[in-house]
Write an enzyme that holds these catalytic residues in place. Structure first.
Site, short mmCIF file in Angstrom:
data_model
loop_
_atom_site.label_atom_id
_atom_site.label_comp_id
_atom_site.label_asym_id
_atom_site.label_seq_id
_atom_site.Cartn_x
_atom_site.Cartn_y
_atom_site.Cartn_z
NE ARG A 262 134.37 -20.28 84.04
CZ ARG A 262 134.55 -21.56 84.37
NH1 ARG A 262 133.51 -22.31 84.69
NH2 ARG A 262 135.75 -22.08 84.37
NE ARG A 277 124.22 -20.92 88.18
CZ ARG A 277 124.58 -21.93 87.37
NH1 ARG A 277 124.88 -23.11 87.87
NH2 ARG A 277 124.63 -21.77 86.07
CD GLU A 349 131.96 -28.41 88.80
OE1 GLU A 349 133.07 -27.91 88.54
OE2 GLU A 349 130.91 -28.12 88.19
CB SER A 352 135.54 -30.09 85.98
OG SER A 352 134.19 -29.97 86.34
NE ARG A 391 129.34 -23.90 92.58
CZ ARG A 391 128.83 -24.44 91.50
NH1 ARG A 391 129.20 -25.65 91.11
NH2 ARG A 391 127.95 -23.77 90.77
#
Length: 428
Positions: A262, A277, A349, A352, A391
């Protein structure tokens, strides 16, 4: 992709639902779509009438030629003019239809009614598990470097910032987590394991909603126009692209490990230290297909499958229902799983879990036949991270760090890692 028939039949319903996302640009887009749709229907009506006129004229001309031997010059000119008008309108219709289809790809999914209104400040905590340890202690990047698990400097030397380099026990920890999660989901949760390509074609990325809206965030290869996948959701969902499946085989689920790429990671300028990140990371992904009637139940089950990973890793977490203004582009409803990381003092997070209703299936043309000879219907698609590594590793290092500086591994993970403790390594 939203249903254009729904927009045409119930424009107020669609506008009201999409207004909940809080993006004012959507209204303008819907205005453009409705105008294009009206133009398309007007052109189609004109063409149908002109073609009917041409057919009727052709029948009369055949009689006239039979009687006279030829058509008058004025009649020939009139017929040529009619053909030119039809060709011009067909060209206009083709342009309008292409523009309409292109703009439809930028319209996000409609939030489900139970999704709360508002932005991310209106997200709702649905449930929690475990007792978070008090905030404090070293952050994961200090733990990881102290134990020789991650070399951020050499990773940056190889590919730039946002590309961590796992080494030694760190590389083994990542491999252990992947194997543990794949086994859990395949053996206990019933998913079919897949090892997909890490590159995807443009139409495949479009099928799940990454393109065209988010193309700038993707890594694209030249000259073959392939994209490094941002998540295994892309290839897994498109496994059934352009297929009509037997409804008796539904629901069905697939699980895959892939690296994820990403470009936008860290662009916001926050949480850029350590593993929070990054541009490349490992993730185990879950994708499910079902009929519309079972979609809600499938979403709850899917979320539970992702939660099982965190419970076995003995990591306190919470399940958060996202508000409409915080939903992803293709999602109709999303739960975020946030794991507690005491070293950075934050909920992170790591998964999802989303239901997309028939949004992705319409884009990728995935249908099922409810009964032999029955009319095909769109399936519903769902996906969840099961889970993402960065994470999760951050929370694991900060939560399970021991007073002597080592990190104890949960019982479920130790057999995969070949050790129950991460201790300081020798030089390097």
């Amino acid at each position: 992709m939203i249903d254009l028939k729904l927009l045409r039949a119930s424009p107020a319903q669609v506008r009201s639902a999409l207004a909940r996302r809080g993006d004012p640009s959507i209204k303008k887009l819907l205005d453009e779509l409705e105008a294009l749709d009206m133009r398309r229907r007007a052109l189609t009506g004109q063409l149908d009438q002109l073609k009917a006129d041409r057919n009727e004229a052709a029948r009369g001309d055949a009689v006239l030629v039979k009687e006279k031997g030829a058509l008058p010059a004025a009649t020939t000119t009139a017929r040529r003019d009619l053909g030119a008008r039809i060709a011009a309108l067909e060209a206009d219709l083709k342009t309008v239809e292409a523009t309409l289809e292109a703009k439809l790809l930028y319209v996000p999914n409609l939030p489900l009614p139970e999704v709360p209104d508002g932005d991310e400040s209106h997200n709702q905590i649905v449930r929690t598990w475990g007792e978070p340890t008090p905030k404090g202690g070293p952050p994961h990047w200090e733990i990881a470097e102290g134990l020789g698990l991650v070399d951020f400097g050499r990773g940056a030397k190889l590919a730039g910032s946002g590309f961590p380099l796992f080494v030694g026990l760190g590389a083994r920890l990542a491999r252990a987590l992947i194997a543990f999660m794949l086994d859990l989901h395949a053996r206990e949760h019933g998913y079919t394991e897949v090892a997909p390509p890490y590159l995807a074609r443009r139409e495949v990325m479009q099928g799940t909603g990454q393109l065209p809206k988010f193309e700038a965030d993707m890594y694209r290869t030249e000259p073959d126009d392939l994209f490094l996948i941002p998540t295994a959701e892309v290839p897994l969902t498109n496994l059934l692209r352009d297929e009509i499946v037997d409804s008796a085989t539904l629901p069905r689920g697939y699980v895959a490990y892939t690296p994820c790429f990403r470009r936008e990671a860290g662009a916001a300028g926050k949480d850029t230290r350590g593993l929070l990140r990054v541009h490349q990371f490992d993730k185990v992904e879950l994708v499910r297909f079902c009929r519309a009637a079972g979609s809600a139940a499938e979403h709850e089950q899917l979320t539970g499958h992702a939660e099982a990973v965190l419970r076995r890793l003995e990591l306190p977490y919470r399940v958060v229902l996202l508000a409409a203004g915080d939903l992803g582009f293709a999602s109709a409803k999303t739960y975020d799983l946030e794991v507690w990381a005491p070293g950075v003092g934050a909920w992170l997070e790591c998964s999802s879990s989303s239901t997309f209703s028939d949004f992705q299936a319409r884009r990728a043309n995935i249908r099922c036949r409810p009964s032999p000879g029955g009319k095909p219907e769109l399936v519903h698609t769902l996906n969840a991270s099961g889970v993402a590594l960065p994470r999760t590793i951050a929370a694991l290092l900060e939560t399970h760090r021991q007073p002597d500086g080592s990190v104890a591994l949960p019982a479920a993970l130790a057999p995969y890692a070949g050790t129950d403790r991460l201790a300081p390594a020798g030089g390097g």
